[in-house]
Write an enzyme that holds these catalytic residues in place. Structure first.
Site, PDB file in Angstrom:
ATOM      1  N   GLY A  20       0.812  -1.214   0.000  1.00 51.31           N
ATOM      2  CA  GLY A  20       0.000   0.000   0.000  1.00 51.31           C
ATOM      3  C   GLY A  20       0.843   1.260   0.000  1.00 51.31           C
ATOM      4  CB  THR A 108       5.337   0.984  -0.239  1.00 56.46           C
ATOM      5  OG1 THR A 108       6.658   0.860  -0.722  1.00 56.46           O
ATOM      6  CG2 THR A 108       5.170   2.241   0.579  1.00 56.46           C
ATOM      7  NE  ARG A 233      -9.130  -1.079  40.273  1.00 55.89           N
ATOM      8  CZ  ARG A 233      -8.516  -1.317  41.444  1.00 55.89           C
ATOM      9  NH1 ARG A 233      -7.329  -0.807  41.689  1.00 55.89           N
ATOM     10  NH2 ARG A 233      -9.107  -2.059  42.365  1.00 55.89           N
ATOM     11  CG  HIS A 234     -14.938  -0.551  40.660  1.00 55.93           C
ATOM     12  ND1 HIS A 234     -14.585  -0.337  41.972  1.00 55.93           N
ATOM     13  CD2 HIS A 234     -14.360  -1.718  40.299  1.00 55.93           C
ATOM     14  CE1 HIS A 234     -13.836  -1.333  42.387  1.00 55.93           C
ATOM     15  NE2 HIS A 234     -13.669  -2.198  41.390  1.00 55.93           N
ATOM     16  CG  ASN A 240     -12.255  -1.473  46.411  1.00 59.47           C
ATOM     17  OD1 ASN A 240     -12.699  -0.706  45.583  1.00 59.47           O
ATOM     18  ND2 ASN A 240     -11.896  -2.716  46.110  1.00 59.47           N
ATOM     19  NE  ARG A 288     -16.119  -4.168  42.277  1.00 63.18           N
ATOM     20  CZ  ARG A 288     -16.507  -5.445  42.258  1.00 63.18           C
ATOM     21  NH1 ARG A 288     -17.736  -5.768  42.590  1.00 63.18           N
ATOM     22  NH2 ARG A 288     -15.659  -6.395  41.890  1.00 63.18           N
ATOM     23  CD  GLU A 309     -11.665  -7.970  39.161  1.00 61.84           C
ATOM     24  OE1 GLU A 309     -11.444  -8.101  37.939  1.00 61.84           O
ATOM     25  OE2 GLU A 309     -10.903  -7.340  39.912  1.00 61.84           O
ATOM     26  CG  HIS A 374     -14.388  -5.158  37.829  1.00 63.18           C
ATOM     27  ND1 HIS A 374     -15.060  -4.888  38.987  1.00 63.18           N
ATOM     28  CD2 HIS A 374     -15.333  -5.253  36.866  1.00 63.18           C
ATOM     29  CE1 HIS A 374     -16.365  -4.847  38.748  1.00 63.18           C
ATOM     30  NE2 HIS A 374     -16.554  -5.075  37.460  1.00 63.18           N
TER      31      HIS A 374
END
Lengths: 457, 537
Positions: A20, A108, A233-234, A240, A288, A309, A374
């Protein structure tokens, strides 16, 4: 042991020969194939003729402006020929000495003459040549690519941007003069894929092995439009706070704060001018992540089960200390090989990669997108985009309350971190301990991968 | 009903669900990957064979690919289940075939259905021919195939009505409409009809320029098409070729008219030699269809399943074959060789010099004969030739050693790590009673869902199904005969694919130690046949 990888690799060696004009997204596609196959545990490598050319021509001081690429520039031709030869030679010894499976020749390869030389070389060495052409006459798309290339291409480092643009256009013109596209009648004997205007039309000719079909399948899902992928992440969850893993807990107070701030963070990064962009938002099916997405103004919000998760099975809802006490062998086994370790009745990182594969394909098809998921799932997605090795990805630190922005470019992916400035606990667990937190005596070299990235605004 | 999850999915993609604030129940995760079918069990009343034979099921020879599927159907390689029963954000799709008779449309539509069902996509194939046969008993009036007369239109209406019902009321995701569809005008109308109902359409035209393929398809149609049951072969063949001849002048190929510029279509030339996709802004699911098409070939050979010797060996052990095992290997090999010979296959007559691609000859010695001017078969592509025979085994010594007799005959042997037995985990060497006693709660869960349950450290059947997907596509690629020597657990999953079994059936399938199972491919449905292993000692 690549248990789940594409079978048969002991027999097949494939050389993907890119075809290309410049600015058709060839390098991007080539890089992506390598990334995808590596993610699936298949040995692959890209050989970029441009970088060979820079190395060879650089030594003798030839300057890379467009005249170098003129069909009448004999010195240029000589260097370019040498670069191709060197790249092919290196690729062949990589196949033989390092048991490479998929090598990609990124150049190319614009004339039938050149292609037939490569073809013969491959056949002599029992390597399957698979030609992959990106053909495009959509001016807007080409221009976008040119702008992208001129800002990131190693050829135009320290060059004035006007100069880069006009010079690059000139270079393309030179290539156009003798470019021969793949033709289904003339080239009917070759294995090839031709992508016309970014997949609005695709021609697949003689795809003759499973591995090839797999590569084609992946490429079909790619597009080369610029975009941003946001990962988060949440917000901090009630689990947690107590150090429990898994579960389907709600956000903590600070987690809700992050959720409320998230729309502002995203908008700031997108830029005020994009206030009306309808960003696609993906979450998992767990509370969450959905709560974290709840204040985002975008209409197109979807939840995916595949983004849930890692299932900790019997350990779901326990703290690491409890796991260490109750299942000491498992705890150690996981530290020893975190990628392969499968929780009792649960999942391993490899299991996540397998279930994420359909999502990765769908993700490749998206434009601007925000994914709220997660820790373990994010590690796998990040590893895919950034080519993080398997044994390292499970040990990466991905802090809470931080928005990660990925911008895939032809030559690299730009990563930036946008911190929300809302405190949260650390859920990072270092190897060999059940205590959470990032300590100074680092044992996992991959932990701080993300910290090396720039702080986004 | 009007504001149900269904409506949401139509607008936002299937498998998706609106995100709504949920009741604040902080606690353990309640929704597992398989939560939607936990209580769904097979109906034992309707399947007395299951209840009677101590949970062991003889292999049935009925291919389930045309079976009606319920909304709680879980297919073997499905990655997760959703409330709607639809997967991926892919929308509802009608795949409409086009092409003259003898172009492998039925084979294509059935094998694609098999694959999509296996992935967990609720798919059903609708053969217009079935409707014709139902309505016009044994009447093979050629007009029924060609003209737009009322009778023909009525059949089409019936069929399309069933397709719409499947997609709208039976939670179907992909309907495959198998008919000649010769007229551009009808195709455009169909497209418009489906689009109005938010159903995407994709046309797949099978066209063949290689006469050999057509002749082969004609033979197979004359032999096995439901149209020619109880027909004399020659008469059937003639009738079929007359049908093709009659239709050819009417057939309007895809991509010839401007109207087609609006349609999304795939042109498949010579069964995979070339595939062209037009107007494709396709979703993940359709790309998966193309992925399958790339690997789909017309099958001439069979797949033979044989158990490896001694299944009671501990998972991590890898002993060589003992005397008894060697005898088994010999008997197995001789039985199959004799059987294949009786079918007119001559794989075993080759002298070593003749078989260039055998395992024994090194690539170096081949080099001189290898011309760089012409295209060669890829080194790793097995079974491209319809007259080929390949043996697959696991990497365990006892299965590899079992292939010795084939190896002596220069047959290609491929060892695949995916064919290793299902890892039984900590319950490895225990009997079911011992498991029940030692892990009562786990055992209870296992009984509820033997397909997905994993004992500690173990693999489930589902894990096997995901693992062997590459092998399944390779198998689809191979035209010739394949022998798979593997542990029963793996064979069950392969068999489940080829017979379109649901995941409820697979764990209780039973392969006898003294039998080889032959899976025969047929355009309309697969068949299994038992070959007893004879004693040659």
């Amino acid at each position: 042991m690549p248990v789940y990888s594409i079978s048969h690799v002991e027999n097949v060696r494939v050389c993907v020969v890119m075809v290309g004009l410049p600015a058709r997204g060839k390098s991007l596609i080539a890089q992506k194939i390598v990334r995808y196959l590596s993610w699936l545990s298949i040995k692959s490598k890209c050989f970029n003729v441009g970088s060979y050319r820079r190395k060879i021509a650089g030594v003798t001081g030839a300057d890379a402006d467009a005249t170098f690429f003129s069909p009448n520039n004999e010195e240029g031709l000589k260097f370019r020929q040498e670069a191709v030869n060197q790249a092919i030679k290196d690729m062949m010894s990589w196949f033989l000495d390092e048991n490479g499976v998929v090598g990609i020749l990124d150049a190319t390869n614009s004339t039938r003459d050149r292609r037939s030389k490569i073809l013969k070389l491959c056949r002599e060495n029992y390597i399957e040549p698979l030609f992959l052409e990106s053909w495009c006459n959509d001016e807007d798309l080409i221009k976008q690519n040119i702008l992208d290339v001129k800002t990131t291409s190693p050829d135009y480092i320290n060059k004035d941007s006007e100069f880069a643009l006009s010079d690059f256009m000139k270079r393309i013109k030179f290539y156009e003069t003798n470019y021969q596209t793949l033709n289904q009648d003339i080239d009917s004997n070759l294995s090839f894929i031709k992508l016309v205007n970014v997949n609005t039309q695709i021609i697949l000719n003689r795809i003759e092995s499973y591995l090839e079909s797999r590569i084609v399948y992946y490429v079909m899902n790619l597009h080369i439009k610029p975009r941003a992928i946001y990962l988060s992440r949440h917000g901090e969850s009630l689990y947690n706070l107590t150090g429990k893993i898994g579960g389907d807990a709600d956000l903590s107070e600070r987690g809700w704060k992050y959720a409320k701030k998230l729309p502002e963070l995203v908008l700031k990064s997108l830029g005020e001018e994009n206030i009306n962009t309808d960003l696609t938002v993906w979450t998992s099916t767990l509370n969450r992540t959905q709560q974290t997405a709840s204040f985002l103004p975008y209409k197109n919000k979807l939840q995916w089960k595949a983004l849930d998760e890692l299932d900790a099975g019997e350990c779901d809802g326990m703290t690491y200390e409890e796991i260490e006490k109750q299942f000491p062998e498992d705890f150690k086994a996981r530290d020893d090989n975190k990628y392969e370790y499968r929780y009792r009745g649960g999942e391993s990182y490899r299991d996540i990669v397998i279930r994420l594969e359909p999502i990765i394909m769908e993700l490749e098809r998206q434009e601007n997108i925000l994914i709220i998921t997660h820790q373990a799932v994010l590690r796998c997605i990040y590893a895919y985009f950034m080519n993080v090795p398997q044994e390292e990805s499970p040990w990466m630190s991905i802090p809470l309350h931080t928005l990660i922005k990925l911008e895939p470019r032809a030559y690299s992916t730009i990563v930036s971190r946008i911190k929300a400035d809302i405190p949260a606990v650390s859920t990072y667990k270092e190897k060999g301990t059940s205590q959470l937190g990032e300590f100074d005596n680092i044992t996992s070299k991959s932990r701080d991968l993300l910290k090396g990235s720039s702080d986004g605004k | 009903m009007s504001h149900s999850i269904e409506d949401y999915e139509i607008n936002h993609g299937f498998g998706s669900a609106p995100i709504e604030p949920q009741s604040p129940t902080a606690g353990k995760r309640t929704r597992k990957r398989w939560s939607f079918h936990e209580s769904a069990k097979p109906n034992l009343v309707e399947r007395p064979s299951v209840a009677s034979s101590q949970g062991r099921r003889r292999l049935s020879d009925v291919d389930g690919v045309h079976k009606h599927i319920n909304s709680d159907y879980i297919s073997p390689a499905q990655l997760y289940s959703t409330e709607s029963g639809r997967l991926f954000h892919a929308g509802k799709i009608c795949i409409i075939l086009a092409g003259l008779p003898g172009r492998g449309k039925t084979h294509l539509s059935v094998s694609l259905t098999r694959y999509l069902r296996w992935l967990g996509v609720k798919t059903h194939v609708f053969h217009l021919g079935d409707y014709r046969r139902k309505n016009f008993d044994a009447d093979l009036d050629q007009k029924l195939f060609i003209e737009n007369n009322n009778e023909r239109l009525k059949l089409i209406d019936q069929c399309v009505n069933d397709i719409l019902n499947f997609l709208e009321n039976d939670l179907g995701q992909v309907a495959i409409y198998d008919a000649v569809n010769p007229f551009i005008k009808n195709r455009v109308e169909l497209d418009a009809k489906f689009k109005k109902l938010n159903i995407q359409t994709l046309f797949i035209e099978s066209s063949v320029t290689d006469d050999k393929i057509i002749l082969k398809n004609m033979e197979s149609a004359a032999k096995s098409s439901p149209d020619y049951v109880n027909w004399d072969y020659d008469k059937a063949y003639q009738d079929y070729s007359k049908r093709i001849e009659g239709l050819t002048p009417y057939y309007q190929p895809m991509g010839m008219e401007d109207d087609h510029n609006k349609l999304s279509y795939i042109k498949m030339i010579n069964f995979g030699e070339r595939i062209e996709l037009h107007n494709s802004s396709y979703g993940y699911l359709i790309n998966k269809v193309v992925f399958f098409l790339m690997n789909s070939r017309i099958k001439s050979g069979s797949v033979f399943f044989a158990r490896c010797y001694n299944n009671s060996v501990d998972f991590s052990d890898d002993p060589p074959l003992d005397e008894e095992g060697k005898r088994y290997a010999r008997n197995l090999s001789m039985t199959l060789m004799d059987y294949l010979k009786s079918q007119g296959k001559n794989y075993f007559d080759n002298s070593p010099e003749q078989s260039l691609h055998s395992n024994n000859s090194s690539s170096l010695s081949l080099k001189k004969q290898y011309s760089v001017d012409e295209k060669h078969l890829p080194a790793g592509a097995d079974g491209v030739d319809e007259n080929s025979f390949v043996v697959w085994t696991s990497v365990k010594s006892r299965t590899v050693e079992t292939t010795r007799f084939f190896k002596d005959k220069n047959i290609k042997i491929r060892s695949r790590i995916q064919l290793s037995q299902k890892n039984p985990g900590i319950v490895g060497s225990m009997t079911e009673e011992e498991i029940a006693e030692k892990f009562p709660t786990e055992y209870e869960q296992f009984l509820k869902d033997p397909y997905h349950h994993r004992f500690s450290r173990a693999e489930s059947y589902h894990d096997l199904a995901i693992k062997i997907e590459p092998l399944i596509l390779e198998m689809e690629r191979m035209s010739g005969d394949i022998l798979i020597i593997a542990d029963e657990t793996v064979l069950k999953v392969f068999y489940g694919y080829l017979m379109a079994s649901s995941c409820f059936d697979i764990p209780s399938l039973h392969f006898a130690q003294d039998e080889i199972i032959e899976m025969k491919f047929n355009a309309y449905s697969n068949m299994s046949k038992t070959i007893g292993i004879k004693d040659y000692s």
